[in-house]
Design a protein around this motif. Sequence first.
Motif, PDB file in Angstrom:
ATOM      1  N   GLU A 181       0.824  -1.205   0.000  1.00 36.04           N
ATOM      2  CA  GLU A 181       0.000   0.000   0.000  1.00 36.04           C
ATOM      3  C   GLU A 181       0.858   1.254   0.000  1.00 36.04           C
ATOM      4  O   GLU A 181       0.569   2.241  -0.696  1.00 36.04           O
ATOM      5  N   ARG A 182       1.958   1.233   0.780  1.00 36.60           N
ATOM      6  CA  ARG A 182       2.861   2.390   0.785  1.00 36.60           C
ATOM      7  C   ARG A 182       3.517   2.591  -0.575  1.00 36.60           C
ATOM      8  O   ARG A 182       3.663   3.727  -1.045  1.00 36.60           O
ATOM      9  N   ARG A 184       2.278   1.705  -3.443  1.00 33.41           N
ATOM     10  CA  ARG A 184       1.237   2.203  -4.355  1.00 33.41           C
ATOM     11  C   ARG A 184       1.035   3.706  -4.191  1.00 33.41           C
ATOM     12  O   ARG A 184       0.965   4.450  -5.176  1.00 33.41           O
ATOM     13  N   ARG A 185       0.972   4.153  -2.928  1.00 36.02           N
ATOM     14  CA  ARG A 185       0.790   5.591  -2.699  1.00 36.02           C
ATOM     15  C   ARG A 185       1.986   6.389  -3.202  1.00 36.02           C
ATOM     16  O   ARG A 185       1.829   7.493  -3.739  1.00 36.02           O
ATOM     17  N   ALA A 186       3.206   5.824  -3.030  1.00 36.09           N
ATOM     18  CA  ALA A 186       4.399   6.523  -3.518  1.00 36.09           C
ATOM     19  C   ALA A 186       4.370   6.669  -5.041  1.00 36.09           C
ATOM     20  O   ALA A 186       4.702   7.739  -5.583  1.00 36.09           O
ATOM     21  N   VAL A 188       1.702   6.663  -6.968  1.00 34.55           N
ATOM     22  CA  VAL A 188       0.623   7.600  -7.326  1.00 34.55           C
ATOM     23  C   VAL A 188       1.074   9.037  -7.106  1.00 34.55           C
ATOM     24  O   VAL A 188       0.842   9.917  -7.946  1.00 34.55           O
ATOM     25  N   ILE A 189       1.764   9.286  -5.994  1.00 35.18           N
ATOM     26  CA  ILE A 189       2.238  10.643  -5.722  1.00 35.18           C
ATOM     27  C   ILE A 189       3.275  11.069  -6.748  1.00 35.18           C
ATOM     28  O   ILE A 189       3.290  12.217  -7.223  1.00 35.18           O
TER      29      ILE A 189
END
Length: 254
Positions: A181-182, A184-186, A188-189
């Motif tokens: 999840e981390r 994925r967020r990285a 996306v950012i």
Amino acid sequence: MMLEYLTYASLAVIVILFLASAIRILREYERGVIFTLGRFTGVKGPGLIILIPVVQQMVKADLRVMVQVVPPQDVISRDNVPVKVNAVLYFRIVDPERAIIKVGDFMAATSQLAQTTLRSVLGKHELDEMLAERDRLNSDIQEILDQQTDVWGIKVTTIEIKDIDLNETMVRAIAKQAEAERLRRAKVINAMGEQQAAEKLVEAGRTLAQEPQAMQLRYFAALHDIAGERSSTVVFPLPMDLLGHLPGRRNAAT
């Protein structure tokens, strides 16, 4: 004479025993459920209580908040994950008559009911909900317990889930999920940053195209940055329109 002394002594002992069995003192947080010849006749206290020996009996009830630790319960969540859950239960007696008469042992009854309700409620939720929504689960369990113990004169004030224990396999799986999840967020950012940068570059290009002199200023700024880095290689940007004014280019064009 000796016989009279023995008689008086016997009477004194009888009176003392009578008073000792007849007088009761209840504290502020205590109530006495009175039974006369086995039949309920009222609730008395706090303070001084006088009972008729042999005829009347009293059962004390403590009105303070009581604490019980719910032992670890084996629960299978809705997504088939086995966990062990324990909790702390807070309750108090609000009706001494019902607490003494309606149930044989209200402490054991409340504890067993709390264990059953804890397994039943948590089994309807997924593991993520157990970990993230403890406050809502506590409220649901408390409401169910309070409804069922009301007939016993018991008020459940609070129940708090203490620990949710997972086996090592599930702990590793949750750690991998959190890491994914981390990442994925990285990503996306990072993608959002590239998108915003591209939009700003397009906007800057449009602004520079409206004013040709602005491009010359950008050339000078780039040269200043290169000179400040103490590099042995200098890249000098040469405008294309400047080449048109050179003699060789002018003759070739004619």
